[in-house]
Design a protein around this motif. Structure first.
Motif, PDB file in Angstrom:
ATOM      1  N   ALA A   2       0.834  -1.212   0.000  1.00  0.00           N
ATOM      2  CA  ALA A   2       0.000   0.000   0.000  1.00  0.00           C
ATOM      3  C   ALA A   2       0.863   1.255   0.000  1.00  0.00           C
ATOM      4  N   ARG A   3       1.979   1.210   0.713  1.00  0.00           N
ATOM      5  CA  ARG A   3       2.876   2.372   0.737  1.00  0.00           C
ATOM      6  C   ARG A   3       3.478   2.617  -0.653  1.00  0.00           C
ATOM      7  N   GLU A   4       3.896   1.562  -1.322  1.00  0.00           N
ATOM      8  CA  GLU A   4       4.480   1.693  -2.655  1.00  0.00           C
ATOM      9  C   GLU A   4       3.437   2.218  -3.649  1.00  0.00           C
ATOM     10  N   HIS A   5       2.220   1.720  -3.525  1.00  0.00           N
ATOM     11  CA  HIS A   5       1.138   2.164  -4.406  1.00  0.00           C
ATOM     12  C   HIS A   5       0.843   3.656  -4.180  1.00  0.00           C
ATOM     13  N   THR A   6       0.802   4.061  -2.937  1.00  0.00           N
ATOM     14  CA  THR A   6       0.567   5.473  -2.604  1.00  0.00           C
ATOM     15  C   THR A   6       1.689   6.346  -3.150  1.00  0.00           C
ATOM     16  N   LYS A   7       2.925   5.889  -3.004  1.00  0.00           N
ATOM     17  CA  LYS A   7       4.079   6.619  -3.530  1.00  0.00           C
ATOM     18  C   LYS A   7       3.931   6.814  -5.037  1.00  0.00           C
ATOM     19  N   ASN A   8       3.593   5.757  -5.749  1.00  0.00           N
ATOM     20  CA  ASN A   8       3.443   5.833  -7.212  1.00  0.00           C
ATOM     21  C   ASN A   8       2.333   6.798  -7.620  1.00  0.00           C
ATOM     22  N   ILE A   9       1.241   6.775  -6.916  1.00  0.00           N
ATOM     23  CA  ILE A   9       0.125   7.679  -7.222  1.00  0.00           C
ATOM     24  C   ILE A   9       0.551   9.134  -7.014  1.00  0.00           C
ATOM     25  N   LEU A  10       1.173   9.416  -5.872  1.00  0.00           N
ATOM     26  CA  LEU A  10       1.597  10.785  -5.580  1.00  0.00           C
ATOM     27  C   LEU A  10       2.602  11.298  -6.609  1.00  0.00           C
ATOM     28  N   GLU A  11       3.569  10.463  -6.946  1.00  0.00           N
ATOM     29  CA  GLU A  11       4.586  10.890  -7.904  1.00  0.00           C
ATOM     30  C   GLU A  11       4.007  11.036  -9.312  1.00  0.00           C
ATOM     31  N   SER A  12       3.012  10.226  -9.665  1.00  0.00           N
ATOM     32  CA  SER A  12       2.343  10.360 -10.978  1.00  0.00           C
ATOM     33  C   SER A  12       1.583  11.682 -11.054  1.00  0.00           C
ATOM     34  N   TYR A  13       0.878  12.023  -9.990  1.00  0.00           N
ATOM     35  CA  TYR A  13       0.186  13.310  -9.956  1.00  0.00           C
ATOM     36  C   TYR A  13       1.180  14.460 -10.064  1.00  0.00           C
ATOM     37  N   ASP A  14       2.313  14.335  -9.391  1.00  0.00           N
ATOM     38  CA  ASP A  14       3.336  15.380  -9.444  1.00  0.00           C
ATOM     39  C   ASP A  14       3.845  15.548 -10.879  1.00  0.00           C
ATOM     40  N   ASP A  15       4.065  14.430 -11.597  1.00  0.00           N
ATOM     41  CA  ASP A  15       4.494  14.479 -12.999  1.00  0.00           C
ATOM     42  C   ASP A  15       3.440  15.184 -13.868  1.00  0.00           C
ATOM     43  N   MET A  16       2.181  14.849 -13.657  1.00  0.00           N
ATOM     44  CA  MET A  16       1.090  15.445 -14.418  1.00  0.00           C
ATOM     45  C   MET A  16       1.045  16.964 -14.189  1.00  0.00           C
ATOM     46  N   LEU A  17       1.161  17.377 -12.925  1.00  0.00           N
ATOM     47  CA  LEU A  17       1.115  18.800 -12.605  1.00  0.00           C
ATOM     48  C   LEU A  17       2.295  19.549 -13.209  1.00  0.00           C
ATOM     49  N   SER A  18       3.442  18.889 -13.260  1.00  0.00           N
ATOM     50  CA  SER A  18       4.625  19.512 -13.849  1.00  0.00           C
ATOM     51  C   SER A  18       4.409  19.813 -15.329  1.00  0.00           C
ATOM     52  N   LYS A  19       3.744  18.907 -16.023  1.00  0.00           N
ATOM     53  CA  LYS A  19       3.485  19.087 -17.454  1.00  0.00           C
ATOM     54  C   LYS A  19       2.403  20.131 -17.713  1.00  0.00           C
ATOM     55  N   GLU A  20       1.413  20.209 -16.830  1.00  0.00           N
ATOM     56  CA  GLU A  20       0.262  21.081 -17.053  1.00  0.00           C
ATOM     57  C   GLU A  20       0.409  22.478 -16.458  1.00  0.00           C
ATOM     58  N   ARG A  21       1.442  22.723 -15.670  1.00  0.00           N
ATOM     59  CA  ARG A  21       1.572  24.004 -14.974  1.00  0.00           C
ATOM     60  C   ARG A  21       1.844  25.149 -15.947  1.00  0.00           C
ATOM     61  N   ASP A  22       1.617  26.334 -15.510  1.00  0.00           N
ATOM     62  CA  ASP A  22       1.981  27.538 -16.257  1.00  0.00           C
ATOM     63  C   ASP A  22       3.460  27.793 -15.963  1.00  0.00           C
TER      64      ASP A  22
END
Length: 178
Positions: A2-22
């Motif tokens: 569960a910890r590894e899954h949570t880590k992957n989700i958080l880091e995926s969201y961070d990647d998405m935000l990096s691409k979509e940011r102004d």
């Protein structure tokens, strides 16, 4: 797992935000390691920090992931774990709460840590209550005057009813008819 899954989700969201940011508003300053203690253990992950300018022109560093997720953590404690701590200290001393939480989550939580979380929750609750009180309005109405005291030359109101609430002034007459 569960910890590894949570880590992957958080880091995926961070990647998405990096691409979509102004990019003209948020300058990427790299990734930083962080962690959060949860009810299923400590989750270590990386998130990007961005430099931006505030309305007054000063530089500030923000984590878009925290903003996006609405992350409300107290120190390195998740909201869910903080809630469990609050429920525990309502019934048990800090030391007993720390022992129970440490054994059930598999991580070390000290009595001092439990106390710190409890204090921070108290501060947050107090500030929320202050905001609610600022919104609260009160309305007082009376049925009429006391006829006997009126004869004595004293004016006294009777049948006092007080309403308090968050409604605007137009909502109070409706409540008075309940």
């Amino acid at each position: 797992m569960a910890r590894e899954h949570t880590k992957n989700i958080l880091e995926s969201y961070d990647d998405m935000l990096s691409k979509e940011r102004d990019a003209s508003k948020y300058r990427n300053k790299g990734k930083r390691n962080t962690s959060v203690k949860t009810v299923y253990g400590e989750v270590e992950y990386e998130r990007r920090v961005y430099q931006t300018r505030l309305a007054d022109g000063t530089k500030a560093h923000v984590y878009l992931l925290d903003r996006y997720m609405g992350v409300e953590k107290i120190g390195l404690i998740s909201t869910n774990l903080a809630e469990k701590i609050a429920n525990s200290v309502a019934e048990l001393p800090y030391r007993a709460s720390a022992e129970i939480l440490s054994s059930s989550t598999g991580q070390v939580i000290s009595a001092g840590g439990v106390w710190n979380v409890t204090q921070e929750l108290g501060v947050r609750i107090s500030s929320e209550e202050e905001l609610d009180v600022k919104k609260m309005k009160a309305f007082t109405m009376y049925e009429g005057w006391d006829a006997e005291k009126e004869k004595e030359g004293r004016s006294t109101l009777v049948e006092k009813v007080v309403f308090a609430g968050m409604d605007g002034s137009r909502g109070f007459p409706k409540r008075g008819k309940l």
